[in-house]
Write an enzyme that holds these catalytic residues in place. Structure first.
Site, PDB file in Angstrom:
ATOM      1  N   ARG A  88       0.838  -1.205   0.000  1.00  0.00           N
ATOM      2  CA  ARG A  88       0.000   0.000   0.000  1.00  0.00           C
ATOM      3  C   ARG A  88       0.875   1.259   0.000  1.00  0.00           C
ATOM      4  NH1 ARG A  88      -1.919   1.882   4.484  1.00  0.00           N
ATOM      5  NH2 ARG A  88      -2.287  -0.170   5.383  1.00  0.00           N
ATOM      6  N   TYR A 139     -14.453  18.627 -15.992  1.00  0.00           N
ATOM      7  CA  TYR A 139     -14.946  17.255 -16.145  1.00  0.00           C
ATOM      8  C   TYR A 139     -16.084  17.033 -15.139  1.00  0.00           C
ATOM      9  CZ  TYR A 139     -14.613  12.119 -16.161  1.00  0.00           C
ATOM     10  OH  TYR A 139     -14.874  10.785 -16.257  1.00  0.00           O
ATOM     11  N   ASP A 196      -5.718  19.594 -14.370  1.00  0.00           N
ATOM     12  CA  ASP A 196      -6.039  18.274 -14.923  1.00  0.00           C
ATOM     13  C   ASP A 196      -5.570  18.311 -16.379  1.00  0.00           C
ATOM     14  OD1 ASP A 196      -7.231  16.111 -16.228  1.00  0.00           O
ATOM     15  OD2 ASP A 196      -9.021  16.153 -14.971  1.00  0.00           O
ATOM     16  N   LYS A 210      -6.621   7.268 -20.063  1.00  0.00           N
ATOM     17  CA  LYS A 210      -6.798   7.845 -21.395  1.00  0.00           C
ATOM     18  C   LYS A 210      -5.484   7.761 -22.180  1.00  0.00           C
ATOM     19  CE  LYS A 210     -10.734   8.788 -19.390  1.00  0.00           C
ATOM     20  NZ  LYS A 210     -11.036  10.047 -18.729  1.00  0.00           N
TER      21      LYS A 210
HETATM   22  C1  PLP Z   1     -11.565  10.404 -17.478  1.00  0.00           C
HETATM   23  C2  PLP Z   1     -11.234  11.710 -16.864  1.00  0.00           C
HETATM   24  C3  PLP Z   1     -11.098  11.837 -15.466  1.00  0.00           C
HETATM   25  C4  PLP Z   1     -11.360  10.699 -14.522  1.00  0.00           C
HETATM   26  O1  PLP Z   1     -10.471   9.647 -14.706  1.00  0.00           O
HETATM   27  P1  PLP Z   1     -10.819   8.106 -14.348  1.00  0.00           P
HETATM   28  O2  PLP Z   1      -9.559   7.400 -14.702  1.00  0.00           O
HETATM   29  O3  PLP Z   1     -12.012   7.720 -15.166  1.00  0.00           O
HETATM   30  O4  PLP Z   1     -11.126   8.065 -12.896  1.00  0.00           O
HETATM   31  C5  PLP Z   1     -10.742  13.080 -14.962  1.00  0.00           C
HETATM   32  N1  PLP Z   1     -10.543  14.143 -15.770  1.00  0.00           N
HETATM   33  C6  PLP Z   1     -10.668  14.057 -17.107  1.00  0.00           C
HETATM   34  C7  PLP Z   1     -10.431  15.264 -17.949  1.00  0.00           C
HETATM   35  C8  PLP Z   1     -11.022  12.850 -17.702  1.00  0.00           C
HETATM   36  O5  PLP Z   1     -11.154  12.777 -19.031  1.00  0.00           O
END
Ligand code: PLP
Length: 408
Positions: free
Chosen positions: A63, A122, A195, A220
């Site tokens: 962890r 988001y 982000d 992504k």
């Molecule tokens: C997909 C996404 C998230 C969240 O990510 P997860 O891996 O699905 O938890 C946050 N910000 C943006 C811009 C995203 O496209």
């Protein structure tokens, strides 16, 4: 210091060093193994004591950290902040949302604190702030971050603990002025969280533009193959230490198999991004002239509101684009989507294949219609995450689908 493409394939891998002794001689794997182990032993209990006490680098419990996860974290840190004297650190999480939650907690967003957040954030991040953080007494103020005066005013009025933005917004692909927003945030003592899921360190190294923490959904582009859920926070001190400590206590660490998949994906990040940006540019240009399409949104087009800012913030114009159908109804959008044969109808983005969505009924579904309207997310808006296919196959698929439903 080697260049980005070189670091992307080599960083994090521990190929040199003492090697491993075996009956077949000494060896070192060229690909970091998946360390499926919950705990680690040492030469003697004194060494375990030193590792647990932080006097010696090492591993103790899964962890806290794991060699496969650390390999990914070192790779990411090297891509985000290669030559820094600061102790920048990256921490991997079981999802992008877990990463964002920890980044906000590391900024001490707690009872009585205010957060300034981008209006276009988001959806789930906005909901995280409005449900989980609001329940513990955090106030969130949403502002149009493409209006710097509005950001200045909101920051001056509410002395926020953190400002949360995205490098590139969804689904209109607006580009944020990170250095200016960092200045405004820092003037009030607030942390800037960016982000950068849509940008990746290939397009932008947000920490070098003034962000204190950069968050990625590694689900992504970083992983890139639609087969793993993961998140990362890269942060500068004092936030870096806080992120690590919170992850130890709340347990959101990424698993070793998932870390291995993300590390493997990141080796081709520069290749994929280069191709995806090229494809998105070409498809945008073509769709802008296609009958049945009213408007195309991509920072490479002169018509885009951030066409001038984009090259200052981003190394290239990105792999996502969106467009408005001339017949701007949900029915027309659904008919068009069902007629596609190459593009994959699915949410998410950043994969090697082209993914296509209807934001009004997916990512922005939970928002009231009036807010969707204000953000420009109309019923006729379609978003594409362009893959690495031949761009003509994608453009032809879209044109054929438009023609078959009578739009083009
Ligand atoms: C997909 C996404 C998230 C969240 O990510 P997860 O891996 O699905 O938890 C946050 N910000 C943006 C811009 C995203 O496209």
């Amino acid at each position: 210091m080697t260049r980005f493409e070189t670091r992307a394939v080599h960083a994090g891998e521990h190929r040199i060093g003492p090697g491993r002794e075996s009956e077949r001689g000494e060896f070192a794997p060229i690909s970091t193994p998946i360390y499926a182990s919950t705990t680690y032993s040492h030469h003697d209990i004194e060494q375990t004591d030193r590792v647990l006490g932080g006097e010696e680098a090492g591993y103790s419990y899964a962890r806290y950290d794991n060699p496969t996860v650390v390999a990914l974290e070192e790779a990411l840190r090297t891509l985000e902040d290669p030559e820094s004297e600061r102790e920048t650190d990256a921490c991997a999480f079981s999802s992008g949302m877990a990463a964002m939650h920890t980044a906000l907690t590391a900024a001490e967003v707690g009872a009585g604190a205010t957060v300034i957040a981008a209006d276009q954030l988001y959806g789930q991040t906005a909901t995280l702030l409005m449900q989980i953080f609001a329940a513990s007494g955090v106030q969130t103020r949403f502002v149009d971050v493409y209006d710097l005066e509005a950001v200045e005013k909101a920051v001056a009025e509410s002395a926020p603990r953190a400002v949360v933005i995205e490098s590139i917004s969804n689904p209109l692909l607006r580009v944020a002025d990170v250095p200016r927003i960092a200045e405004i945030a820092h003037s009030a003592g607030a942390a800037l969280i960016v982000d950068n899921t849509f940008g990746t360190p290939y397009l932008q190294r947000s920490l070098l533009l003034g962000a204190d923490m950069v968050v990625h959904s590694a689900t992504k582009y970083l992983a890139g193959h639609g087969d793993v859920t993961a998140g990362v926070v890269a942060a500068v001190p004092p936030y870096a230490g806080a992120v690590d400590q919170i992850r130890k206590l709340t347990g959101g660490i990424l698993g070793p198999f998932e870390a291995w998949l993300v590390l493997r994906g990141m080796k081709t990040l520069p290749l994929r991004m280069q191709k995806q940006c090229e494809n998105a540019r070409e498809i945008s240009r073509r769709l802008a002239k296609t009958p049945g399409i009213a408007r195309v949104n991509h920072p490479s087009l002169e018509s885009h509101p951030d066409a001038e800012l984009a090259p200052k913030m981003l190394h290239d114009t990105g792999g996502l684009l969106s467009f408005e159908l001339e017949e701007a109804s949900k029915e027309a959008a659904f008919r068009f989507l069902n007629a596609l044969q190459v593009c994959v109808r699915a949410p998410s983005l950043g994969d090697v294949y082209t993914l296509i969505t209807h934001p009004a009924s997916s990512s922005h579904r939970e928002l009231p219609a009036s807010r969707r309207q204000r953000l420009g997310v109309t019923e006729g808006l379609i978003r594409i995450s362009v893959g690495i296919e031949h761009p003509d196959d994608i453009a032809e698929d879209i044109e054929r689908a438009l023609q078959s439903v009578g739009g083009g």
